[in-house]
Design a protein around this motif. Structure first.
Motif, mmCIF file in Angstrom:
data_model
loop_
_atom_site.group_PDB
_atom_site.id
_atom_site.type_symbol
_atom_site.label_atom_id
_atom_site.label_comp_id
_atom_site.label_asym_id
_atom_site.label_seq_id
_atom_site.Cartn_x
_atom_site.Cartn_y
_atom_site.Cartn_z
ATOM 1 N N LEU A 50 0.812 -1.216 0.000
ATOM 2 C CA LEU A 50 0.000 0.000 0.000
ATOM 3 C C LEU A 50 0.844 1.264 0.000
ATOM 4 C CD1 LEU A 50 -2.786 -1.066 2.534
ATOM 5 C CD2 LEU A 50 -2.825 -1.167 0.043
ATOM 6 N N ALA A 51 2.127 1.133 0.375
ATOM 7 C CA ALA A 51 3.002 2.307 0.364
ATOM 8 C C ALA A 51 3.194 2.833 -1.049
ATOM 9 C CB ALA A 51 4.354 1.973 0.987
ATOM 10 N N LEU A 52 2.935 1.997 -2.072
ATOM 11 C CA LEU A 52 3.054 2.418 -3.462
ATOM 12 C C LEU A 52 1.754 2.990 -4.004
ATOM 13 C CD1 LEU A 52 5.026 -0.632 -4.905
ATOM 14 C CD2 LEU A 52 5.943 1.582 -4.217
ATOM 15 N N ALA A 53 0.653 2.730 -3.327
ATOM 16 C CA ALA A 53 -0.634 3.082 -3.924
ATOM 17 C C ALA A 53 -1.563 3.892 -3.033
ATOM 18 C CB ALA A 53 -1.342 1.794 -4.365
ATOM 19 N N ASP A 54 -1.503 3.692 -1.718
ATOM 20 C CA ASP A 54 -2.462 4.320 -0.808
ATOM 21 C C ASP A 54 -1.769 5.405 0.021
ATOM 22 O OD1 ASP A 54 -4.363 4.966 1.140
ATOM 23 O OD2 ASP A 54 -5.177 2.937 1.150
ATOM 24 N N VAL A 55 -1.882 6.637 -0.438
ATOM 25 C CA VAL A 55 -1.214 7.748 0.239
ATOM 26 C C VAL A 55 -1.782 7.965 1.634
ATOM 27 C CG1 VAL A 55 -0.739 10.224 0.150
ATOM 28 C CG2 VAL A 55 -0.661 8.867 -1.948
ATOM 29 N N GLU A 56 -3.070 7.855 1.768
ATOM 30 C CA GLU A 56 -3.710 8.092 3.071
ATOM 31 C C GLU A 56 -3.250 7.073 4.106
ATOM 32 O OE1 GLU A 56 -8.211 8.515 5.025
ATOM 33 O OE2 GLU A 56 -7.945 8.224 2.860
ATOM 34 N N ALA A 57 -3.202 5.793 3.712
ATOM 35 C CA ALA A 57 -2.752 4.758 4.646
ATOM 36 C C ALA A 57 -1.278 4.936 4.997
ATOM 37 C CB ALA A 57 -2.981 3.372 4.033
ATOM 38 N N THR A 58 -0.488 5.325 4.015
ATOM 39 C CA THR A 58 0.946 5.544 4.250
ATOM 40 C C THR A 58 1.167 6.695 5.217
ATOM 41 O OG1 THR A 58 1.459 4.719 2.030
ATOM 42 C CG2 THR A 58 3.150 6.032 3.140
ATOM 43 N N GLU A 61 18.301 10.378 39.909
ATOM 44 C CA GLU A 61 19.533 10.777 40.570
ATOM 45 C C GLU A 61 20.224 11.954 39.876
ATOM 46 O OE1 GLU A 61 21.990 7.368 40.686
ATOM 47 O OE2 GLU A 61 20.641 6.198 41.971
ATOM 48 N N GLN A 62 20.244 11.927 38.552
ATOM 49 C CA GLN A 62 21.003 12.932 37.807
ATOM 50 C C GLN A 62 20.117 13.966 37.124
ATOM 51 O OE1 GLN A 62 23.789 10.975 35.180
ATOM 52 N NE2 GLN A 62 24.310 9.410 36.687
ATOM 53 N N GLN A 63 18.827 13.919 37.432
ATOM 54 C CA GLN A 63 17.890 14.850 36.794
ATOM 55 C C GLN A 63 18.049 14.804 35.274
ATOM 56 O OE1 GLN A 63 15.351 16.978 38.494
ATOM 57 N NE2 GLN A 63 15.873 15.118 39.657
ATOM 58 N N LEU A 64 17.944 13.601 34.762
ATOM 59 C CA LEU A 64 18.147 13.346 33.341
ATOM 60 C C LEU A 64 16.832 13.462 32.580
ATOM 61 C CD1 LEU A 64 20.053 12.348 31.066
ATOM 62 C CD2 LEU A 64 19.397 10.006 31.714
ATOM 63 N N SER A 65 16.871 14.223 31.500
ATOM 64 C CA SER A 65 15.699 14.381 30.635
ATOM 65 C C SER A 65 16.092 14.052 29.195
ATOM 66 C CB SER A 65 15.164 15.818 30.682
ATOM 67 O OG SER A 65 14.760 16.161 31.986
ATOM 68 N N LEU A 66 15.136 13.563 28.434
ATOM 69 C CA LEU A 66 15.382 13.234 27.030
ATOM 70 C C LEU A 66 14.219 13.747 26.190
ATOM 71 C CD1 LEU A 66 17.248 11.677 25.017
ATOM 72 C CD2 LEU A 66 15.696 9.728 25.314
ATOM 73 N N THR A 67 14.548 14.438 25.121
ATOM 74 C CA THR A 67 13.536 14.926 24.184
ATOM 75 C C THR A 67 13.856 14.385 22.804
ATOM 76 O OG1 THR A 67 13.271 16.970 25.447
ATOM 77 C CG2 THR A 67 12.432 16.959 23.188
ATOM 78 N N THR A 68 12.883 13.715 22.193
ATOM 79 C CA THR A 68 13.086 13.109 20.879
ATOM 80 C C THR A 68 12.224 13.810 19.841
ATOM 81 O OG1 THR A 68 13.665 10.943 21.793
ATOM 82 C CG2 THR A 68 12.826 10.994 19.536
ATOM 83 N N THR A 69 12.848 14.143 18.723
ATOM 84 C CA THR A 69 12.141 14.754 17.598
ATOM 85 C C THR A 69 12.339 13.876 16.373
ATOM 86 O OG1 THR A 69 12.558 16.977 18.459
ATOM 87 C CG2 THR A 69 11.936 16.805 16.132
ATOM 88 N N VAL A 70 11.255 13.465 15.757
ATOM 89 C CA VAL A 70 11.330 12.671 14.537
ATOM 90 C C VAL A 70 11.530 13.620 13.364
ATOM 91 C CG1 VAL A 70 10.126 11.095 13.001
ATOM 92 C CG2 VAL A 70 9.923 10.819 15.490
ATOM 93 N N VAL A 71 12.642 13.443 12.669
ATOM 94 C CA VAL A 71 13.002 14.336 11.568
ATOM 95 C C VAL A 71 12.377 13.890 10.256
ATOM 96 C CG1 VAL A 71 14.928 15.288 10.237
ATOM 97 C CG2 VAL A 71 15.170 14.907 12.705
ATOM 98 N N ARG A 72 12.415 12.582 10.004
ATOM 99 C CA ARG A 72 11.895 12.072 8.735
ATOM 100 C C ARG A 72 11.456 10.624 8.898
ATOM 101 N NH1 ARG A 72 16.030 12.573 3.985
ATOM 102 N NH2 ARG A 72 15.900 14.720 4.714
ATOM 103 N N VAL A 73 10.389 10.258 8.197
ATOM 104 C CA VAL A 73 9.893 8.885 8.220
ATOM 105 C C VAL A 73 9.673 8.424 6.783
ATOM 106 C CG1 VAL A 73 8.072 7.322 8.980
ATOM 107 C CG2 VAL A 73 8.732 9.246 10.421
ATOM 108 N N GLY A 74 10.177 7.239 6.470
ATOM 109 C CA GLY A 74 9.920 6.649 5.157
ATOM 110 C C GLY A 74 9.277 5.291 5.352
ATOM 111 N N VAL A 75 8.138 5.081 4.708
ATOM 112 C CA VAL A 75 7.436 3.796 4.789
ATOM 113 C C VAL A 75 7.956 2.913 3.667
ATOM 114 C CG1 VAL A 75 5.207 2.626 4.791
ATOM 115 C CG2 VAL A 75 5.414 4.933 5.756
ATOM 116 N N ARG A 76 8.670 1.865 4.026
ATOM 117 C CA ARG A 76 9.281 0.993 3.015
ATOM 118 C C ARG A 76 8.252 0.056 2.405
ATOM 119 N NH1 ARG A 76 13.864 -1.808 6.288
ATOM 120 N NH2 ARG A 76 14.049 -2.977 4.345
ATOM 121 N N ASP A 77 7.434 -0.564 3.225
ATOM 122 C CA ASP A 77 6.339 -1.374 2.700
ATOM 123 C C ASP A 77 5.210 -1.412 3.717
ATOM 124 O OD1 ASP A 77 8.736 -3.553 3.450
ATOM 125 O OD2 ASP A 77 6.798 -4.002 4.353
ATOM 126 N N LEU A 78 4.013 -1.624 3.217
ATOM 127 C CA LEU A 78 2.821 -1.496 4.042
ATOM 128 C C LEU A 78 1.734 -2.428 3.527
ATOM 129 C CD1 LEU A 78 1.042 0.045 6.159
ATOM 130 C CD2 LEU A 78 0.588 1.719 4.342
#
Length: 202
Positions: free
Chosen positions: A75-83, A137-154
């Motif tokens: 569907l990654a080749l044909a269905d944009v909405e699902a992708t 203990e160390q007041q550790l924080s993590l922030t994650t940002t997704v830069v790019r996603v590619g759907v290989r197959d679906l």
């Protein structure tokens, strides 16, 4: 006085012979010049033929993939909405489970229990067992940002994605540290939503 046999002029014969003898090497040299190709000619022609052949093979293989039931089922080749849908959900999942502060880490783990399954859930649990104490203990924080996603197959219930993300780790008293990561992600559809089942660092 009579003579028998043809009469020939020695001088004329010698001149003709010399002229003919001079012309033959010239003709041979001319033929050799015509037969010798320009430098690199064979290499250029061979390269052009190779490129043309490879292009033809590529088009043929691509056409075969599109006609193949496996490719047409992607569907990654044909269905944009699902992708776009699975890409958006996986983006939210990764951002949620890999972002926390000392105050929110318990809530992050609870949400991960809903968003992850299979090997991804097991590995995440082991990771967070180590991180949980360090975060307090160390007041550790993590922030994650997704830069790019590619759907290989679906398909209707399974997806394979390639994800690029940036992570900013902050520790009390230290400057933030930013790292980039590349992940191969497998997601499985459970009822009306997607869950991440495998995460592999590349």
């Amino acid at each position: 006085m009579s003579t028998s046999g043809p009469v020939t002029d020695p001088d004329v014969h010698d001149e003709d012979a010399e002229s003919a003898g001079a012309e033959r090497p010239n003709r041979r040299r001319a033929r050799r010049r015509r037969r010798v190709p320009l430098p690199g000619w064979r290499a250029v022609v061979a390269t052009l033929l190779t490129v043309t052949l490879l292009a033809g093979i590529g088009l043929y293989v691509r056409a075969g993939q599109l006609e193949d039931s496996g490719a047409t089922g992607n569907l990654a080749l044909a269905d944009v909405e699902a992708t776009d849908g699975v890409a958006g959900e996986v983006t939210d999942i990764l951002r949620t489970v890999f972002s926390y502060t000392p105050e929110t880490i318990e809530e992050t783990e609870r949400r991960a229990g809903e968003l992850l399954a299979g090997p991804a859930a097991e590995e995440y649990g082991e990771l967070m067992a180590e991180v949980r104490d360090l975060a307090a203990e160390q007041q550790l924080s993590l922030t994650t940002t997704v830069v790019r996603v590619g759907v290989r197959d679906l398909t209707e219930d399974r997806a394979h994605l390639l994800v690029f993300l940036d992570q900013v780790a902050e520790r009390a008293g230290e400057d933030p540290a930013t790292t980039a990561a590349q992940l191969s992600v497998t997601a499985q559809r459970a009822e009306d939503r997607w869950q991440v089942t495998e995460i592999t660092s590349r």
